[in-house]
Design a protein around this motif. Structure first.
Motif, mmCIF file in Angstrom:
data_model
loop_
_atom_site.group_PDB
_atom_site.id
_atom_site.type_symbol
_atom_site.label_atom_id
_atom_site.label_comp_id
_atom_site.label_asym_id
_atom_site.label_seq_id
_atom_site.Cartn_x
_atom_site.Cartn_y
_atom_site.Cartn_z
ATOM 1 N N UNK A 1 -78.126 29.073 72.153
ATOM 2 C CA UNK A 1 -76.676 28.921 71.742
ATOM 3 C C UNK A 1 -76.766 30.478 70.916
ATOM 4 N N UNK A 2 -75.386 30.895 70.715
ATOM 5 C CA UNK A 2 -75.262 32.051 69.562
ATOM 6 C C UNK A 2 -74.452 31.343 68.210
ATOM 7 N N UNK A 3 -75.043 31.745 67.327
ATOM 8 C CA UNK A 3 -74.587 31.283 65.865
ATOM 9 C C UNK A 3 -73.665 32.388 65.749
ATOM 10 N N UNK A 4 -72.138 31.975 65.305
ATOM 11 C CA UNK A 4 -71.202 32.880 65.092
ATOM 12 C C UNK A 4 -70.774 32.885 63.718
ATOM 13 N N UNK A 5 -71.352 32.260 62.654
ATOM 14 C CA UNK A 5 -71.106 32.296 61.435
ATOM 15 C C UNK A 5 -71.211 30.996 60.554
ATOM 16 N N UNK B 1 -73.007 37.577 65.020
ATOM 17 C CA UNK B 1 -73.311 36.876 65.861
ATOM 18 C C UNK B 1 -75.017 36.811 65.902
ATOM 19 N N UNK B 2 -75.636 35.704 66.279
ATOM 20 C CA UNK B 2 -77.103 35.852 66.410
ATOM 21 C C UNK B 2 -77.433 34.657 67.406
ATOM 22 N N UNK B 3 -78.325 35.235 68.269
ATOM 23 C CA UNK B 3 -78.729 34.336 69.155
ATOM 24 C C UNK B 3 -79.799 33.154 68.323
ATOM 25 N N UNK B 4 -79.643 32.088 69.024
ATOM 26 C CA UNK B 4 -80.569 30.936 68.634
ATOM 27 C C UNK B 4 -81.065 30.060 69.453
ATOM 28 N N UNK B 5 -82.393 29.785 69.287
ATOM 29 C CA UNK B 5 -83.191 29.133 70.267
ATOM 30 C C UNK B 5 -82.994 27.660 69.696
#
Length: 337
Positions: A265-269, A332-336
């Motif tokens: 997923x991506x974490x947006x904030x 934004x940050x990619x998240x496993x």
């Protein structure tokens, strides 16, 4: 969303604001109320209210609504609120509409609630938003319904936040985009009205807002998915801003990955309020082409709400999606997972 589920708006714990203008006799009643001598406060206010003082009339309405210094009497409270409201007392009109609604006079309450909603009263915004969503007592208008519910949610009314989550299942994305813009315009109008309102001394006491029971939001005619009931075309509203154009990827930009199952997923904030996460998702969905095809995940833990989107099949897909989101001005940050 049935209006039957919004009873109890002004149950015990409703906001109490006593008017206390410079008039010495009215303020003496406020002082007595603050000290817990409700009988004395009512004895001071009653002759002033009968002689036409709108602040004393409003305070008498508060006394009868709460049963302090007098026996609880909703009819008497409505009568006093009405007298003050007819003299332009805005808080009296707000309370009048809410109490009439609680007492079952929904049709009579609606005009007062609509004006209260325009002034920024969150409980009125919640009730009017519910009515506009269902087309109950008024014409259906999903854009304004979502805008008012957004304003009520942003004020901290938890039931409005829950209703927004249900509305998302039925209101198309383009109408939600319009609603977010309208909510901003309503907020600006509320600030302007507050600045223009005659200044009154600070309230002597406040009680916690009354809980408003969450409304059931499926369309009244059917529980079918959104495609089974086309959204109405709302009449143009002066407060509605133009629909933002959807950003489209060009040949010079890398194509966004298509939504797929996967462990990324991506974490947006991260936010202090869920309403802010929802607003950002709506705004980014209008700016980032293809983003609305992903599933938003809004998770609250430890007082912090995190907004994520996905699922994505790989780290590379998550990185590409983050690049597009960052280009639109968001973190934004990619998240496993």
């Amino acid at each position: 969303m049935s209006m039957k589920h919004i009873c109890g708006v002004l149950a015990a714990g409703a906001v109490l604001i006593l008017a206390q203008p410079a008039l010495a006799d009215v303020k003496a009643g406020v002082d007595a109320w603050q000290q817990g001598d409700y009988v004395k406060a009512v004895a001071i206010w009653q002759p002033l209210a009968q002689s036409g003082d709108p602040d004393a009339q409003f305070n008498m309405g508060q006394a009868y609504k709460l049963g302090r210094g007098v026996k609880t009497d909703p009819s008497a409270a409505i009568d006093w609120y009405g007298k003050a409201a007819r003299q332009g007392h805005a808080r009296a009109e707000d309370n009048l509409g809410l109490l009439m609604f609680q007492q079952g006079d929904r049709a009579g309450a609606l005009p007062y609630l609509q004006r209260a909603a325009e002034r920024g009263e969150p409980r009125a915004q919640y009730i009017v938003g519910t009515a506009l969503f269902n087309g109950d007592l008024t014409a259906k208008n999903w854009v304004r319904a979502y805008a008012l519910m957004t304003r009520a949610s942003e004020s901290g009314l938890a039931q409005a936040t829950a209703s927004l989550r249900q509305m998302d299942k039925y209101i198309p994305q383009d109408q939600r985009n319009q609603a977010v813009a309208m909510a901003r315009s309503i907020g600006q109008q509320n600030s302007s009205l507050a600045a223009d309102e005659p200044r009154r001394p600070a309230p002597v006491m406040r009680e916690a807002p009354a809980p408003v029971r969450s409304a059931q939001l499926p369309p009244s005619a059917s529980s079918a998915p959104r495609t089974a009931e086309p959204a109405p075309r709302p009449a143009p509203a002066k407060t509605a801003a133009a629909k933002p154009p959807e950003a489209r990827p060009t040949a010079s930009k890398p194509a966004l990955p298509k939504p797929a199952s996967g462990g990324w997923r991506v974490q947006i904030g991260a936010f202090s309020a869920e309403a802010r996460a929802r607003t950002l998702w709506t705004q980014l969905s209008a700016k980032v082409g293809g983003l609305s095809g992903y599933q938003p995940y809004i998770m609250t833990s430890g007082g912090v709400t995190r907004l994520q989107a996905g699922p994505l099949a790989s780290s590379a897909d998550a990185t590409r999606l983050c690049s597009a989101i960052k280009a639109a001005g968001a973190e934004c940050m990619p998240k496993k997972m």
